[in-house]
Structures are given as structure tokens and as C-alpha cells.
Design an enzyme around this catalytic site. Structure first.
Site, PDB file in Angstrom:
ATOM      1  CG  ASN A   1      -1.945   1.096   1.209  1.00 17.84           C
ATOM      2  OD1 ASN A   1      -1.807   2.079   0.490  1.00 17.84           O
ATOM      3  ND2 ASN A   1      -2.993   0.933   1.995  1.00 17.84           N
TER       4      ASN A   1
ATOM      5  CB  THR B   1      -1.001   0.748 -19.302  1.00 12.78           C
ATOM      6  OG1 THR B   1      -1.917   1.715 -19.817  1.00 12.78           O
ATOM      7  CG2 THR B   1       0.306   1.435 -18.936  1.00 12.78           C
ATOM      8  CD  GLU B   2      -1.973  -4.797 -19.048  1.00  7.70           C
ATOM      9  OE1 GLU B   2      -1.206  -5.715 -19.322  1.00  7.70           O
ATOM     10  OE2 GLU B   2      -1.628  -3.784 -18.413  1.00  7.70           O
TER      11      GLU B   2
ATOM     12  CG  ASP C   1     -10.416   3.864  -7.672  1.00  8.42           C
ATOM     13  OD1 ASP C   1     -11.294   4.565  -8.203  1.00  8.42           O
ATOM     14  OD2 ASP C   1     -10.659   2.929  -6.887  1.00  8.42           O
TER      15      ASP C   1
END
Length: 294
Positions: free
Chosen positions: A162, A266-267, A185
Site C-alpha cells: 500500500n 498499459t492495459e 482509481d
């Protein structure tokens, strides 16, 4: 009569089969080296950074054992009298690395630079780790006909952590030259904004681990989040410090190969391209530390 196995059982059966093939190869046997399949590593798209995930982390950067992540760069004890050391430090961090597309794309471009993916989701981290293991094995097998290829992908690794809580536990002051924040996010709800990976406090931590002149690369398909990140890195948000970062001009971005890789490999970036979405990019350079007043 038992029904079909659930997703968890299928995932465990798949991993056991992969471990069996790996054991056969390690013992000199044959077996096709395959990349892991994403469908066996799926989980929720987001993880709560404030939850207790029972993570393990070093007490300080000096306590981190990097040899298991970069064995090709490990030093022998006879060379420097220290255990758990590698010949160079990690220089690039991909925070929230997802399925590792950026790491895999950058690895051949910077074969002597150590790069680390940092991801909170357990299954996604497992996928990246297994992907790197498979890529290393594939290229080691190919080295007989392509000299030097065996070193490919030895310079990348990933771990579960994290970064909102433990980033300074992994990197010393001014260690990193580049940090990537790719499609973080967005946390759309205002009460969730505190969970965003960019904030006045976190930007100060990024400044601590980034060397002067180092860069933080950001990309998102959410315009509001892009504006949020720009506002915070430029020190216009409450608690921000303008002396830490400056935004890199667009003409410099056009000539930066890392921007192109981040935008295409990147995906999430590929998904945005497929859906015809827009990508918002901003890069920030770490300023020199100001002199302390007398």
C-alpha cells in the site's frame, strides 16, 4: 454428483499445474513455458487503501531484500560483505501497476535499470509476478540462439503493498528517477477523494523519494481527475507546496519516449483506445530543494 468447480478451485488447479511444469523444467525436464492467463487472476477493480490488508513491509529501505526480486543483479557476500544487496538501486516505480503492461514494455528499453511495480490487489500482483517469471524463463530458453536475451525482464519485479502508507519504507530519499501513476482509481464521490493516489501529503512523499530533476508521469481518461492531479502537483490545492514540482511543457512531452509507452502499452490505455476515449497526460518534474534561510 458434484457440480463444476468454482472460480477459486479452477484458479488453484491452474496454479498447481503451472507449478508442476515449473518443477519439471527446474529438474531438466521439458514443458512449454506459457504466460499466465488473466481469467484466473481476476478480482475487484478497486481495493480500499484504508483497510487493513495484513501486509508485510520493511521497517526501512535498508531492511528490504531486493535479491529475490532481481536475482540477476544480486551481489555475492564476498563482494561487499553485505547480505540481501543488489548491484544497483531501484530507479523507477509504477504505482498501481495493474497487470504489468508498462513494466513489460519498459524492460527491454532500459535493461540495466531496475523497475518495480507496486499493487494493492493480491490476485493482480500474483499475475504480474507470474508473468515476469514466465517471461524470464521464455527468454532464458531462447538465449541459446540469441546471445544476451537471457537478461531480458530480469530488471523488473512487482510486490503487493500500500504505497499510500508505506512508500518511504521501500525507497530512501531522492532514490527514484521516475514514478508512474497510470489510470489511478478516480474515486468519483467527494467523500472518497481522500483515497486518491494524488494529494498534497502524498505529493510530498513522492518528492521525498524522487531525486531533483526526476519525473512523475500521470495519465487518466477522467478529465476531472486530471485537473485534480494538476492542481495538487502545482501546489494550488490546500496544503500544497509549489516549490516541490513544476509541470513539464507539452513540447517536451512530445519528445519523451516514456510518454508514448505509457499512453499505448498499459492495459487500461489499450482499453481507452478501443473505446475511443480521450487520454489526459501531465508530467511533473521534481524541483531542486530550496536553500534553508539563515
Amino acid at each position: 454428483m458434484t457440480g463444476p468447480s468454482n472460480k477459486r478451485q479452477k484458479r488453484e488447479d491452474y496454479k498447481k499445474a503451472q507449478e508442476h511444469l515449473k518443477a519439471r523444467r527446474d529438474c531438466g525436464g521439458s514443458g512449454k513455458i506459457e504466460l499466465p492467463k488473466k481469467k484466473f487472476y481476476r478480482q475487484r477493480a478497486h481495493a480500499n487503501p484504508f483497510s487493513d490488508h495484513a501486509l508485510t513491509y520493511p521497517a526501512s529501505p535498508a531492511d528490504m531484500d531486493w535479491t529475490c526480486h532481481y536475482p540477476a543483479f544480486a551481489n555475492s557476500e564476498a563482494e561487499n560483505g553485505q547480505r540481501h544487496s543488489v548491484s544497483r538501486e531501484v530507479e523507477i516505480a509504477d504505482i498501481g501497476c495493474g497487470f504489468g503492461g508498462l513494466l513489460v514494455a519498459l524492460a527491454p528499453l532500459l535493461p540495466e535499470t531496475l523497475m518495480l511495480g507496486m499493487e494493492l490487489r493480491a490476485q493482480v500482483t500474483d499475475y504480474v509476478v507470474d508473468r515476469i517469471v514466465a517471461l524470464r524463463a521464455q527468454n532464458q530458453s531462447a538465449s541459446v540462439t540469441n546471445e544476451g536475451k537471457a537478461m531480458l525482464y530480469q530488471n523488473i519485479s512487482a510486490l503487493r503493498t500500500n504505497t499510500m502508507k508505506f512508500l518511504p519504507n521501500y525507497f530512501r530519499r531522492a532514490q527514484l528517477s521516475k514514478i508512474f501513476l497510470c489510470f489511478p482509481d478516480p474515486h468519483f464521490k467527494q467523500r472518497k477523494h481522500k483515497a486518491r493516489i494524488v494529494s498534497a501529503q502524498l505529493n510530498a512523499e513522492y518528492a521525498f523519494v524522487t531525486k531533483p530533476g526526476g519525473l512523475v508521469y500521470t495519465i487518466t481518461d477522467v478529465e476531472e481527475l486530471h485537473q485534480w492531479m494538476v492542481k495538487h502537483f502545482e501546489g494550488e490545492a490546500a496544503g500544497g507546496a509549489k516549490e516541490l514540482w513544476k509541470r513539464v511543457a507539452q513540447e517536451e512531452l512530445d519528445a519523451d519516449p516514456f510518454v508514448e509507452v505509457m499512453s499505448e502499452e498499459t492495459e487500461e490505455s489499450k482499453k481507452v483506445t478501443r473505446n475511443g476515449g480521450k487520454k489526459y497526460i501531465a508530467v511533473f518534474q521534481r524541483e531542486e530543494d530550496p536553500e534553508w534561510p539563515d
